[in-house]
Structures are given as C-alpha cells and as structure tokens.
Motif scaffolding. Structure first.
Motif, PDB file in Angstrom:
ATOM      1  N   SER A  68      36.136  42.206  46.790  1.00  0.00           N
ATOM      2  CA  SER A  68      35.791  41.313  45.683  1.00  0.00           C
ATOM      3  C   SER A  68      34.886  40.209  46.222  1.00  0.00           C
ATOM      4  O   SER A  68      34.926  39.890  47.416  1.00  0.00           O
ATOM      5  N   PRO A  69      34.058  39.594  45.368  1.00  0.00           N
ATOM      6  CA  PRO A  69      33.127  38.559  45.838  1.00  0.00           C
ATOM      7  C   PRO A  69      33.796  37.362  46.493  1.00  0.00           C
ATOM      8  O   PRO A  69      33.221  36.747  47.399  1.00  0.00           O
ATOM      9  N   ASP A  70      35.018  37.009  46.061  1.00  0.00           N
ATOM     10  CA  ASP A  70      35.710  35.838  46.628  1.00  0.00           C
ATOM     11  C   ASP A  70      36.522  36.176  47.876  1.00  0.00           C
ATOM     12  O   ASP A  70      37.198  35.302  48.438  1.00  0.00           O
ATOM     13  N   CYS A  71      36.490  37.425  48.321  1.00  0.00           N
ATOM     14  CA  CYS A  71      37.199  37.892  49.536  1.00  0.00           C
ATOM     15  C   CYS A  71      38.722  37.795  49.414  1.00  0.00           C
ATOM     16  O   CYS A  71      39.429  37.885  50.424  1.00  0.00           O
ATOM     17  N   LYS A  72      39.227  37.622  48.203  1.00  0.00           N
ATOM     18  CA  LYS A  72      40.669  37.499  47.996  1.00  0.00           C
ATOM     19  C   LYS A  72      41.315  38.815  47.552  1.00  0.00           C
ATOM     20  O   LYS A  72      42.531  38.877  47.353  1.00  0.00           O
ATOM     21  N   ALA A  73      40.509  39.848  47.392  1.00  0.00           N
ATOM     22  CA  ALA A  73      41.024  41.146  46.955  1.00  0.00           C
ATOM     23  C   ALA A  73      40.030  42.239  47.329  1.00  0.00           C
ATOM     24  O   ALA A  73      38.872  41.963  47.664  1.00  0.00           O
ATOM     25  N   PHE A  74      40.505  43.467  47.287  1.00  0.00           N
ATOM     26  CA  PHE A  74      39.611  44.615  47.401  1.00  0.00           C
ATOM     27  C   PHE A  74      40.117  45.702  46.469  1.00  0.00           C
ATOM     28  O   PHE A  74      41.290  45.699  46.051  1.00  0.00           O
ATOM     29  N   ILE A  75      39.225  46.600  46.098  1.00  0.00           N
ATOM     30  CA  ILE A  75      39.608  47.712  45.226  1.00  0.00           C
ATOM     31  C   ILE A  75      39.379  49.024  45.956  1.00  0.00           C
ATOM     32  O   ILE A  75      38.544  49.119  46.864  1.00  0.00           O
ATOM     33  N   VAL A  76      40.134  50.039  45.564  1.00  0.00           N
ATOM     34  CA  VAL A  76      39.949  51.385  46.096  1.00  0.00           C
ATOM     35  C   VAL A  76      39.930  52.358  44.934  1.00  0.00           C
ATOM     36  O   VAL A  76      40.430  52.057  43.846  1.00  0.00           O
ATOM     37  N   HIS A  77      39.343  53.515  45.179  1.00  0.00           N
ATOM     38  CA  HIS A  77      39.472  54.611  44.222  1.00  0.00           C
ATOM     39  C   HIS A  77      40.249  55.718  44.898  1.00  0.00           C
ATOM     40  O   HIS A  77      39.844  56.214  45.955  1.00  0.00           O
ATOM     41  N   LYS A  78      41.390  56.078  44.304  1.00  0.00           N
ATOM     42  CA  LYS A  78      42.266  57.084  44.892  1.00  0.00           C
ATOM     43  C   LYS A  78      41.738  58.479  44.582  1.00  0.00           C
ATOM     44  O   LYS A  78      41.461  58.806  43.425  1.00  0.00           O
ATOM     45  N   ALA A  79      41.612  59.293  45.611  1.00  0.00           N
ATOM     46  CA  ALA A  79      40.930  60.576  45.500  1.00  0.00           C
ATOM     47  C   ALA A  79      41.665  61.575  44.608  1.00  0.00           C
ATOM     48  O   ALA A  79      41.045  62.244  43.777  1.00  0.00           O
ATOM     49  N   GLU A  89      42.506  51.042  41.997  1.00  0.00           N
ATOM     50  CA  GLU A  89      43.615  50.126  42.273  1.00  0.00           C
ATOM     51  C   GLU A  89      43.076  48.843  42.894  1.00  0.00           C
ATOM     52  O   GLU A  89      42.130  48.869  43.686  1.00  0.00           O
ATOM     53  N   VAL A  90      43.721  47.721  42.527  1.00  0.00           N
ATOM     54  CA  VAL A  90      43.332  46.406  43.034  1.00  0.00           C
ATOM     55  C   VAL A  90      44.410  45.909  43.989  1.00  0.00           C
ATOM     56  O   VAL A  90      45.604  45.963  43.673  1.00  0.00           O
ATOM     57  N   LEU A 124      47.186  45.751  40.731  1.00  0.00           N
ATOM     58  CA  LEU A 124      46.827  46.338  39.436  1.00  0.00           C
ATOM     59  C   LEU A 124      46.314  47.758  39.623  1.00  0.00           C
ATOM     60  O   LEU A 124      45.619  48.051  40.595  1.00  0.00           O
ATOM     61  N   THR A 125      46.663  48.631  38.677  1.00  0.00           N
ATOM     62  CA  THR A 125      46.110  49.978  38.621  1.00  0.00           C
ATOM     63  C   THR A 125      45.401  50.162  37.294  1.00  0.00           C
ATOM     64  O   THR A 125      45.993  49.949  36.237  1.00  0.00           O
ATOM     65  N   PHE A 126      44.127  50.537  37.343  1.00  0.00           N
ATOM     66  CA  PHE A 126      43.364  50.734  36.107  1.00  0.00           C
ATOM     67  C   PHE A 126      43.862  51.988  35.384  1.00  0.00           C
ATOM     68  O   PHE A 126      44.374  52.921  36.014  1.00  0.00           O
ATOM     69  N   LEU A 157      37.287  43.098  35.094  1.00  0.00           N
ATOM     70  CA  LEU A 157      38.152  43.007  36.269  1.00  0.00           C
ATOM     71  C   LEU A 157      39.619  43.288  35.968  1.00  0.00           C
ATOM     72  O   LEU A 157      40.426  43.416  36.889  1.00  0.00           O
ATOM     73  N   LYS A 158      39.972  43.396  34.693  1.00  0.00           N
ATOM     74  CA  LYS A 158      41.362  43.679  34.318  1.00  0.00           C
ATOM     75  C   LYS A 158      41.581  45.147  33.972  1.00  0.00           C
ATOM     76  O   LYS A 158      42.681  45.533  33.589  1.00  0.00           O
TER      77      LYS A 158
END
Length: 450
Positions: free
Chosen positions: A151-162, A168-169, A187-189, A223-224
């Motif tokens: 994330s731009p603020d370096c407080k989170a990252f996201i992944v895409h589960k294969a 997921e956040v 969070l999970t989209f 982002l939600k």
C-alpha cells in the motif's frame, strides 16, 4: 616233542602280529583319506570365499561410486545456487519454492516477495551489502500468493491467492526502530475472477486496486473490496496488466500486438467517475508479453513475442489525439517462453528477462550493453528496478538476485555529457563533472568502463 611244541606256540604270535600290523596300516590309510578330504573341502571353501570377497569388494566399489555420484549431483545443484557475477550485489535466500512476484514499499525500506512455498517474506533493504539479510515470514493459509503489492502508506500489503482467486489485505505493525513487529490478515475481497489472474496493483494515490484475469476481465476496486468498474481488454488472451506509477493509467497487453491504456478518472473531491480509453502502444507484429514504466509514467516500454522491445515517449496530449512517440527499439534473444521487461525510473535503461538471462539496453541508442546468462536453472519469473534505479532485481527458483544497474551509470555519464554541451554556469558544470567522476569510480569498482 619239545621242538614241535615251540613251533606251535610261535604260530599264533605271528598271526596276531600280522593282524595288528594290517590294522595299523588300514588306520593310517583311512587317516590319510580323511586328511585328503578335509584338504579338498578347505580348498573348496577357500575358492568359495574368493568370489564372496570379490562381491563384497564390488559392492563397496559400487557404493563408493554411488556416493561420489550423489556428491557430484549435489555439487552441481549447489554450484547452480552459488551463482556469481561482477554485477551481482547479493542473493536473497529464504523461500523454499519458486519466487513469483515482488514489490518495494514506497519508502524503499522493505521488499516483499511471494513464492509457491505459501509464504510472503518481507526483507529489510538496508543490509544488502552484508552477508546476512533480515526478513520476516508471513504464511498464507492453505494457498500461495501469486502477486504481492505494498500500500502507498507502507502500513499494509495485498496478495492475490492463486487457488482461491481472491484478493487479501494484510495490516503491518511496526516497532519503534521501524522494523515490523507483526502482520495480520485484515480483509478478504469478494471472489470475482474464475480464471487465472495475470495482474494486480494498488494506485500510488491510494484510490483504487486493479486485478485482471487472462480472460480479459479487468476489475477496478476500492480499498474496501467494492467494485468500481469492469473493463473488457479485448486482447483475446491477456498476459499482463499493471497500474502505471503515476496511478493515472491501467495498462493491459496480451495476444494482440497493441497495448491498451485506459485512464482511471476521479473527481476533484476524490469520487470515482469512470475508466476510459486513453491511447495504445503500437508497432509490434505479435502479442506483447510485458510492459514497463519510468517513475513518472512519461515513458513506457514493451516486449513482444516478435523478438523485439520498444520504448515510447508517453508524455502526450492523448485527449487531442496525439499518439505515443517511439524512442528506440531493439531485438532480444527470444527463448519461446514469455519475456519480462522493466524500465529504469529515469527512463534511460530497459532490461529484458528472457529464459534465464537478463539483457541491458540503452534507451538512447537501442543498443545492448550486456547480457547476464544462466542466472537460474529455470526461467526468470519476475523483474523489478528499485526506486532509485541503482539495482535490478530478478526472481526465480528460490532466490532473488540483486544486480547493480551498471548500464544506468554509463547512461548517466552519456546524458550528463550531452547536457554539458549546452551553456552552463560554472557551478552547474562543476556539479556535473563530479557526477561523472562518481559514476566512473563506481564502474571501475565493478571492473567496468564507460
């Protein structure tokens, strides 16, 4: 009468003597037979033991050869892992599966990598000159991350589960010294893509997330996890999808020879408006594998199945119908597998990963400066410049290789020398000469010249 009696008496004695002598002879003969039989048995036993010993010797020799073979095979594997090159700064080793993606945090302090081993590793970038490299492991439950983005603020990252095909956040907590104290899934989209995902990104302005499947469905999320828009890429098969570093564009390439670029529009109040077609990158004769960007998105680079790469000036008035301008183009060694391309932040260097080799090109001349071969035993899976353009990172097998951008130093010298032909103040000229001197010193330190 007396003489006759004596003869009779001597006869039984003679008979007994003969019997005893015959018995002794028989016993001696039997004894000799027994000794002869035992000797033959000993010889047979000895002859039987010779093949046995030879068999044991052969078995031992075979075991030794097997041991040597295993040692040789292990040495070959280790020698492949112990890759070295004058341009190599270090190798980041920690994954036990193939590295699939990587991303720098916006502050440059962290590198996140994901692999088939169901883990995300976060690395500290400040100790790359040291032997040991600090990292934190985050396990991905029942799946592995195919993509990872900060994330731009370096407080989170996201992944895409294969396997699950969801975003997921993960929230990141930090210690007082700036290192990470913990990571937790936040969070999970909602699942949207049923097909394989080929692209994931977060806009640097923090306004949206993009994901795209190989079946041409590009989705823009907030982002939600709420969908803002869906776009058909019309590429027959999409191979690559990215967000530009300026966050203004989403870009997709694939089976078609033209790269599609859309603008993601927001109002002045920050409300999402629409995704609209901006322009296309054209000129290839076959499908485009990958797209790279300069830091301000004013330049873009493409690599194609047709065996060429191209660099474009995209600082254009596309609203008025202006098309991107071709800056340079070159050929690369196409191995048959999809290639990757990355552009240095200043837009002066293009790097193409094809198979297990890495080729460096000057955007100014289009010429190949160097090719680094056999970086892995398999193909390079991902490619990335750091934010300053000092390093080029490759992912593949279980390691990340960090290379010096030597071509970038040469390009800097050439660029500064071109600027020095213009009228300059003494202060400007002195500063430029110092920059050239510093670049030349670095080149000399890695055994290179300009």
């Amino acid at each position: 009468m007396a003489d006759t009696g004596s003869g009779v008496t001597d006869y039984p004695v003679l008979v007994i003597t003969l019997i005893v002598g015959a018995t002794v002879l028989v016993l001696v003969y039997i004894s000799s037979l027994l000794k002869s039989s035992k000797g033959e048995d000993d010889v047979k036993s000895s002859e039987a033991e010779v093949p046995k010993k030879e068999k044991q010797k052969d078995s031992s020799s075979s075991s030794l050869k097997s041991s040597k073979k295993k040692h040789s095979e292990k040495w070959v594997r280790d020698s492949k892992q112990a890759f070295s090159h004058p341009w190599l700064l270090t190798s980041l080793k920690g994954h036990s599966g193939e590295v699939l993606d990587m991303d720098f945090s916006s502050n440059g302090k962290f590198l996140a990598t994901c692999a088939e081993d169901r883990a995300v590793l976060i690395w500290s970038t400040k100790d790359w000159n040291q032997k040991d490299h600090k990292s934190l492991r985050i396990n991905i439950e029942f799946d592995h991350a195919q993509f990872v983005k900060w994330s731009p603020d370096c407080k989170a990252f996201i992944v895409h589960k294969a396997a699950e095909k969801v975003v997921e956040v993960y929230k990141v907590a930090k210690k007082a010294d700036g290192w990470i104290s913990g990571v937790a899934k936040a969070l999970t989209f909602p699942k949207h893509h049923e097909d394989d995902v080929v692209g994931l990104g977060i806009a640097c302005n923090g306004k949206y997330i993009m994901s795209c499947s190989d079946k041409n469905e590009l989705v823009v999320w907030d982002l939600k996890g709420e969908q803002l828009a869906k776009v058909d890429t019309y590429l027959m098969t999409t191979i690559c999808a990215q967000i530009s570093p300026c966050a203004r564009f989403v870009v997709a390439s694939g089976f078609a020879p033209d790269v599609k670029v859309w603008e993601v529009k927001f109002s002045k109040l920050g409300e999402f408006q629409q995704v609209s077609r901006a322009f296309e990158l054209t000129g290839h004769s076959s499908g485009v594998y990958s797209v790279g960007f300069s830091a301000d998105s004013s330049r873009m680079a493409t690599v194609s199945k047709d065996g060429t790469w191209k660099a474009f000036n995209t600082k254009i008035e596309y609203e008025k119908g202006e098309d991107p301008h071709l800056l340079s183009s070159g050929k690369y060694n196409h191995t048959g597998s999809p290639a990757h391309i990355a552009m240095s932040p200043n837009g002066e260097v293009v790097v193409v990963a094809s198979g297990n080799s890495l080729a460096f090109y000057s955007v100014q001349t289009g010429e190949c400066d160097n090719i680094i071969e056999d970086i892995y035993s398999g193909p390079i899976s991902c490619l990335l410049f750091d934010s300053l353009g000092k390093y080029v990172l490759t992912g593949g097998e279980k390691h990340v290789r960090v290379f010096h951008n030597v071509t970038g130093y040469r390009a800097t010298i050439a660029s500064i020398q071109a600027k020095m032909r213009q009228p300059l103040s003494s202060a400007q000229k002195e500063r430029m000469e110092q920059q050239i001197q510093e670049a030349e010193m670095f080149l000399k330190s890695v055994g290179e010249t300009r």
